[in-house]
Enzyme design. Structure first.
Site, short mmCIF file in Angstrom:
data_model
loop_
_atom_site.label_atom_id
_atom_site.label_comp_id
_atom_site.label_asym_id
_atom_site.label_seq_id
_atom_site.Cartn_x
_atom_site.Cartn_y
_atom_site.Cartn_z
N TYR A 1 20.58 0.95 -29.82
CA TYR A 1 20.35 1.95 -28.78
C TYR A 1 21.67 2.40 -28.15
O TYR A 1 21.94 3.60 -28.02
CB TYR A 1 19.42 1.41 -27.69
CG TYR A 1 19.30 2.36 -26.51
CD1 TYR A 1 18.52 3.50 -26.60
CD2 TYR A 1 20.01 2.13 -25.33
CE1 TYR A 1 18.42 4.39 -25.54
CE2 TYR A 1 19.92 3.01 -24.26
CZ TYR A 1 19.12 4.14 -24.37
OH TYR A 1 19.04 5.03 -23.32
N ASN A 2 22.49 1.44 -27.73
CA ASN A 2 23.76 1.83 -27.09
C ASN A 2 24.61 2.65 -28.05
O ASN A 2 25.27 3.61 -27.64
CB ASN A 2 24.52 0.59 -26.61
CG ASN A 2 23.94 0.02 -25.33
OD1 ASN A 2 22.73 -0.02 -25.16
ND2 ASN A 2 24.79 -0.45 -24.43
N SER B 1 23.58 8.49 -21.85
CA SER B 1 23.42 7.29 -21.03
C SER B 1 24.76 6.66 -20.71
O SER B 1 25.71 6.78 -21.50
CB SER B 1 22.57 6.25 -21.77
OG SER B 1 22.46 5.06 -21.01
N LYS C 1 23.52 6.18 -28.01
CA LYS C 1 23.91 6.91 -26.80
C LYS C 1 25.41 7.18 -26.78
O LYS C 1 25.86 8.19 -26.22
CB LYS C 1 23.43 6.16 -25.55
CG LYS C 1 21.90 6.22 -25.40
CD LYS C 1 21.37 7.66 -25.23
CE LYS C 1 19.88 7.77 -25.28
NZ LYS C 1 19.34 9.10 -24.97
N1 LIG Z 1 15.33 4.44 -18.22
C1 LIG Z 1 16.60 4.20 -18.33
O1 LIG Z 1 17.10 3.20 -17.80
C2 LIG Z 1 17.51 5.15 -19.07
C3 LIG Z 1 18.88 5.04 -18.87
C4 LIG Z 1 19.73 5.91 -19.55
C5 LIG Z 1 19.21 6.87 -20.40
N2 LIG Z 1 17.87 6.95 -20.57
C6 LIG Z 1 17.39 7.98 -21.49
O2 LIG Z 1 16.52 8.84 -20.79
C7 LIG Z 1 15.63 9.48 -21.71
C8 LIG Z 1 14.22 9.39 -21.15
O3 LIG Z 1 13.84 8.02 -21.09
P1 LIG Z 1 12.96 7.42 -19.90
O4 LIG Z 1 13.75 6.38 -19.25
O5 LIG Z 1 12.41 8.52 -19.09
O6 LIG Z 1 11.84 6.66 -20.75
P2 LIG Z 1 10.25 6.84 -20.86
O7 LIG Z 1 9.61 6.78 -19.52
O8 LIG Z 1 9.85 5.85 -21.92
O9 LIG Z 1 10.08 8.33 -21.44
C9 LIG Z 1 10.52 8.65 -22.74
C10 LIG Z 1 9.96 9.98 -23.14
O10 LIG Z 1 10.46 10.29 -24.47
C11 LIG Z 1 9.36 10.47 -25.34
N3 LIG Z 1 9.69 10.00 -26.69
C12 LIG Z 1 10.32 8.87 -27.06
N4 LIG Z 1 10.41 8.80 -28.38
C13 LIG Z 1 9.82 9.93 -28.87
C14 LIG Z 1 9.59 10.43 -30.17
N5 LIG Z 1 9.99 9.79 -31.29
N6 LIG Z 1 8.95 11.62 -30.30
C15 LIG Z 1 8.53 12.29 -29.22
N7 LIG Z 1 8.72 11.86 -27.96
C16 LIG Z 1 9.36 10.69 -27.80
C17 LIG Z 1 8.22 9.67 -24.73
O11 LIG Z 1 6.99 10.17 -25.20
P3 LIG Z 1 5.91 9.21 -25.94
O12 LIG Z 1 5.54 8.15 -24.94
O13 LIG Z 1 4.82 10.15 -26.26
O14 LIG Z 1 6.59 8.63 -27.14
C18 LIG Z 1 8.45 9.95 -23.25
O15 LIG Z 1 7.93 11.22 -22.94
C19 LIG Z 1 15.84 8.77 -23.05
O16 LIG Z 1 16.67 9.55 -23.86
C20 LIG Z 1 16.53 7.49 -22.66
O17 LIG Z 1 17.33 6.98 -23.70
C21 LIG Z 1 17.01 6.12 -19.93
#
Ligand SMILES: NC(=O)c1ccc[n+]([C@@H]2O[C@H](COP(=O)([O-])OP(=O)(O)OC[C@H]3O[C@@H](n4cnc5c(N)ncnc54)[C@H](OP(=O)(O)O)[C@@H]3O)[C@@H](O)[C@H]2O)c1
Length: 276
Positions: free
Chosen positions: A154-155, A141, A158
């Site tokens: 969280y930060n 991130s 990452k």
């Molecule tokens: N959205 C943002 O602004 C952003 C920015 C930078 C980086 N990211 C990163 O992008 C990645 C995806 O996030 P997203 O934004 O797509 O969020 P999201 O829509 O909440 O999706 C997260 C995914 O990860 C799974 N997950 C989370 N914790 C888990 C666990 N302990 N075991 C198994 N599965 C788990 C969730 O499944 P369940 O619902 O089944 O738990 C879901 O499939 C993450 O690594 C996040 O840190 C996001």
């Protein structure tokens, strides 16, 4: 999944039930990969159905990737099949002041974003290196560049993951396996709601499209690139962050992530039914 050996390439996508991971799995399916997809909640099975409709053979595993047992179940589900691409994307955030956060939630963020990710990467990349073939995409991130007041843990996770991805790439640079780091900025997924960040400036702000973010990451992985920041605003932000004192960055982050209405922190790991 059929027991007939497939000649199609095989990808494992974690966190494929929603958001960026869902879109990454769509791209893999559209580009001819069979899939093993994992997430913690039953919704991953519905996602698997959607990927099957794109022509992929798909196995889905419901597992908490914060636990070694959950990660081992994903590895077992691959059934020894050679993995051509690992998209290590599962992760979640945690808003509010550090001192107000429940320690179970803190630990769950670290165990998912760091420990589970590293465990899966080590288990899956070792055989890739032995075969001298494979692609790895790790979702870090832009948050890794910024001390995250009101999302401090969280930060920090990452920052770890961003650093780790560059280091692993270097360690295995002559192995035939590429490691690519995807650094999204704020993206329109379930992330902010799940992290208890809706009552913040960043929670309410316009965000990037997860399909765009996934495409940027997927293309970079296929090209074997080192790292990619999704979106020009986020590219600019990371460039500015590298020359801005951390104290100022932390203050800037406070303005984005401090709860506006004093909403109390949540006191459960998930604000929805959990198997834990
Ligand atoms: N959205 C943002 O602004 C952003 C920015 C930078 C980086 N990211 C990163 O992008 C990645 C995806 O996030 P997203 O934004 O797509 O969020 P999201 O829509 O909440 O999706 C997260 C995914 O990860 C799974 N997950 C989370 N914790 C888990 C666990 N302990 N075991 C198994 N599965 C788990 C969730 O499944 P369940 O619902 O089944 O738990 C879901 O499939 C993450 O690594 C996040 O840190 C996001």
């Amino acid at each position: 999944m059929s027991t007939t050996p497939s000649t199609r390439p095989f990808a494992i996508v974690t966190g494929a039930s929603a958001g960026i991971g869902y879109e990454l799995a769509v791209l893999c399916a559209q580009n001819g990969y069979d899939l093993l997809v994992a997430a913690d909640q039953p919704k991953v099975r519905e996602a698997a159905e959607a990927f099957r409709r794109l022509g992929a053979a798909v196995d889905a595993v419901e597992a908490d990737l914060a636990t070694q047992e959950g990660c081992d179940r994903v590895i077992a589900a691959a059934n020894g099949r050679a993995v051509d691409a690992l998209l290590a994307n599962a992760g979640h955030g945690l808003g509010h002041a550090f001192l107000d956060q429940a320690f179970d939630e803190i630990r769950h963020v670290i165990d998912t974003n760091i420990t589970g990710t590293l465990y899966l990467v080590q288990k899956i990349v070792k055989p890739m290196v032995a075969r001298r073939q494979g692609r790895v995409l790790i979702t870090g991130s832009v948050a890794g560049f910024i001390p995250g007041s009101f999302q401090a843990v969280y930060n920090g996770t990452k920052a770890f993951i961003d650093s780790f991805a560059f280091a692993l790439r270097n360690e295995i640079k002559d192995s035939g396996v590429t490691v690519t780091l995807l650094m999204p900025g704020p993206t329109d997924t379930e992330f902010f709601e799940r992290a208890g960040l809706m009552d913040t400036k960043v929670g309410q702000a316009k965000k990037d499209d997860p399909a765009m973010v996934a495409k940027v990451g997927y293309d970079a992985m296929m090209a074997g690139e080192s790292d990619v920041v999704a979106g020009w605003k986020n590219k600019l932000q990371t460039t500015v962050a590298t020359v801005t004192p951390n104290e100022i960055l932390a203050e800037m982050h406070r303005k984005q992530a401090e709860p506006q209405g004093g909403a109390p922190p949540r006191d459960t790991v998930h604000d929805r039914p959990s198997k834990r």
